[in-house]
Enzyme design. Structure first.
Site, mmCIF file in Angstrom:
data_model
loop_
_atom_site.group_PDB
_atom_site.id
_atom_site.type_symbol
_atom_site.label_atom_id
_atom_site.label_comp_id
_atom_site.label_asym_id
_atom_site.label_seq_id
_atom_site.Cartn_x
_atom_site.Cartn_y
_atom_site.Cartn_z
ATOM 1 C CG PHE A 77 8.615 6.930 -28.282
ATOM 2 C CD1 PHE A 77 9.570 6.934 -29.289
ATOM 3 C CD2 PHE A 77 8.970 7.400 -27.038
ATOM 4 C CE1 PHE A 77 10.851 7.413 -29.065
ATOM 5 C CE2 PHE A 77 10.258 7.877 -26.794
ATOM 6 C CZ PHE A 77 11.195 7.881 -27.811
ATOM 7 C CG LEU A 78 5.746 0.255 -28.182
ATOM 8 C CD1 LEU A 78 5.786 -1.207 -28.647
ATOM 9 C CD2 LEU A 78 4.322 0.644 -27.795
ATOM 10 C CG HIS A 79 6.654 3.569 -21.956
ATOM 11 N ND1 HIS A 79 5.755 2.934 -21.120
ATOM 12 C CD2 HIS A 79 5.993 4.646 -22.460
ATOM 13 C CE1 HIS A 79 4.621 3.601 -21.106
ATOM 14 N NE2 HIS A 79 4.723 4.642 -21.914
ATOM 15 C CD GLU A 80 11.092 -0.799 -17.683
ATOM 16 O OE1 GLU A 80 10.580 -1.132 -16.600
ATOM 17 O OE2 GLU A 80 12.252 -0.367 -17.782
ATOM 18 N N GLY A 81 5.776 0.474 -19.487
ATOM 19 C CA GLY A 81 4.345 0.475 -19.207
ATOM 20 C C GLY A 81 3.577 -0.288 -20.267
ATOM 21 C CG HIS A 82 3.365 1.139 -24.292
ATOM 22 N ND1 HIS A 82 4.287 2.144 -24.433
ATOM 23 C CD2 HIS A 82 2.153 1.713 -24.492
ATOM 24 C CE1 HIS A 82 3.665 3.273 -24.731
ATOM 25 N NE2 HIS A 82 2.363 3.043 -24.759
ATOM 26 C CG ASP A 134 -3.882 7.478 -20.783
ATOM 27 O OD1 ASP A 134 -3.769 8.692 -20.958
ATOM 28 O OD2 ASP A 134 -2.983 6.658 -21.062
ATOM 29 C CD GLN A 147 -7.082 6.053 -23.657
ATOM 30 O OE1 GLN A 147 -6.744 6.955 -24.416
ATOM 31 N NE2 GLN A 147 -6.263 5.059 -23.341
ATOM 32 C CG MET A 163 7.344 4.195 -16.994
ATOM 33 S SD MET A 163 7.917 2.570 -17.529
ATOM 34 C CE MET A 163 9.296 2.348 -16.409
#
Length: 283
Positions: A32-37, A150, A153, A184
């Site tokens: 569920f990729l977004h601009e952060g990814h 994260d 993490q 995001m």
């Protein structure tokens, strides 16, 4: 762009690439990729000859009452985001391939996983470190990139890689935010319109505390009170934690400095969101 769905094929691809002298970067995701990814992928493309993005909703990092089944999945959308960002290979394995019958080996980082999300999500980080260790062994990257949203993490994965002498560079990348400041996250998709508006209390609380710090306030108690007040003004916002930690060790602090981490986990409706900032770093 190539899509690889089995561990064996991914291992064979990576071994051949390394034999040819090519470098590999990895961006691990749950999809569920977004601009952060995408920002991680764009940086990963700069750092290696081959960019691999893994898409795997990892069952071992979800608790029995958490949102594994509901976690958003959309491989067609993910392919578009990945291709646009320059990904060479999507590695999208099945859970039965990552955790075959008889699987019983887990990776556990001790101290760093106890506070914050580790305290409120028992077993979560064991699932994270295990799947990341497996991905690093399968993809054989020279560099792996993770977002600082994260933050815990990232610290845990760095510790694991160092402690286990993994020959990989772990890179942390800045939080990517919406225009109004919301960090995001794939889980933002759960938010209704009013919840989306209320979710801004996390970034607003961080900004308020950081402004106080830049004005000279150093008392963690005072800064925490301000954070709690900002979030407490929002109807239905339930704080899991609002904690101040050393940005390198994650140990508790009473006096703030430029390396102090503010870490937040807040439930907006049924959606648990996290956000953070380092007080001395530009946001």
């Amino acid at each position: 762009m190539r899509i690889i769905e089995t561990v064996a094929e991914m291992q064979a691809f990576s071994r051949e690439a390394r034999r040819e002298g090519k470098s590999i970067s990895l961006v691990p995701t749950m999809g569920f990729l977004h601009e952060g990814h995408a920002s991680l992928m764009i940086e990963g493309k700069k750092r290696a000859d081959i960019l691999v993005t893994s898409i795997f909703v990892n069952p071992t990092q979800f608790g029995p009452t958490e949102d594994f089944d509901a976690y958003p999945r959309d491989l067609a959308r993910d392919r578009n985001v990945a291709e646009t960002a320059g990904v060479d290979v999507i590695f999208a394995p099945k859970a039965s391939d990552m955790y075959p019958r008889g699987f019983q080996t887990y990776v556990n980082v001790e101290e760093l996983t106890r506070p914050l999300c580790g305290a409120s999500r028992p077993g979560h980080f064991q699932g994270v470190t295990t799947v990341v260790a497996k991905l690093l062994n399968i993809v054989l990257p020279h560099v792996a990139l993770f977002g600082k949203k994260d933050f815990q993490q990232l610290a845990v994965i760095r510790r694991m890689a160092a402690d286990l002498n993994m020959d990989v560079e772990i890179v942390g990348m800045p939080i990517v935010r919406e225009a109004d400041g919301l960090a995001m996250s794939s889980r933002n998709a759960y938010l209704g319109p009013e919840e989306r508006k209320n979710a801004l209390c996390l970034s607003r609380a961080l900004a308020t505390a950081r402004d106080l710090f830049l004005d000279g306030e150093r008392s963690v108690g005072t800064l925490r009170d301000k954070v709690l007040r900002v979030i407490g003004e929002v109807p239905g916002a339930v704080i899991d934690y609002a904690d101040f930690r050393d940005g390198d060790t994650l140990e508790t602090v009473e006096t703030a400095n430029g390396r102090t981490l503010i870490a937040l986990a807040v439930k907006i409706g049924k959606t648990r969101l996290i956000d953070n900032c380092i007080l001395g770093e530009e946001q």
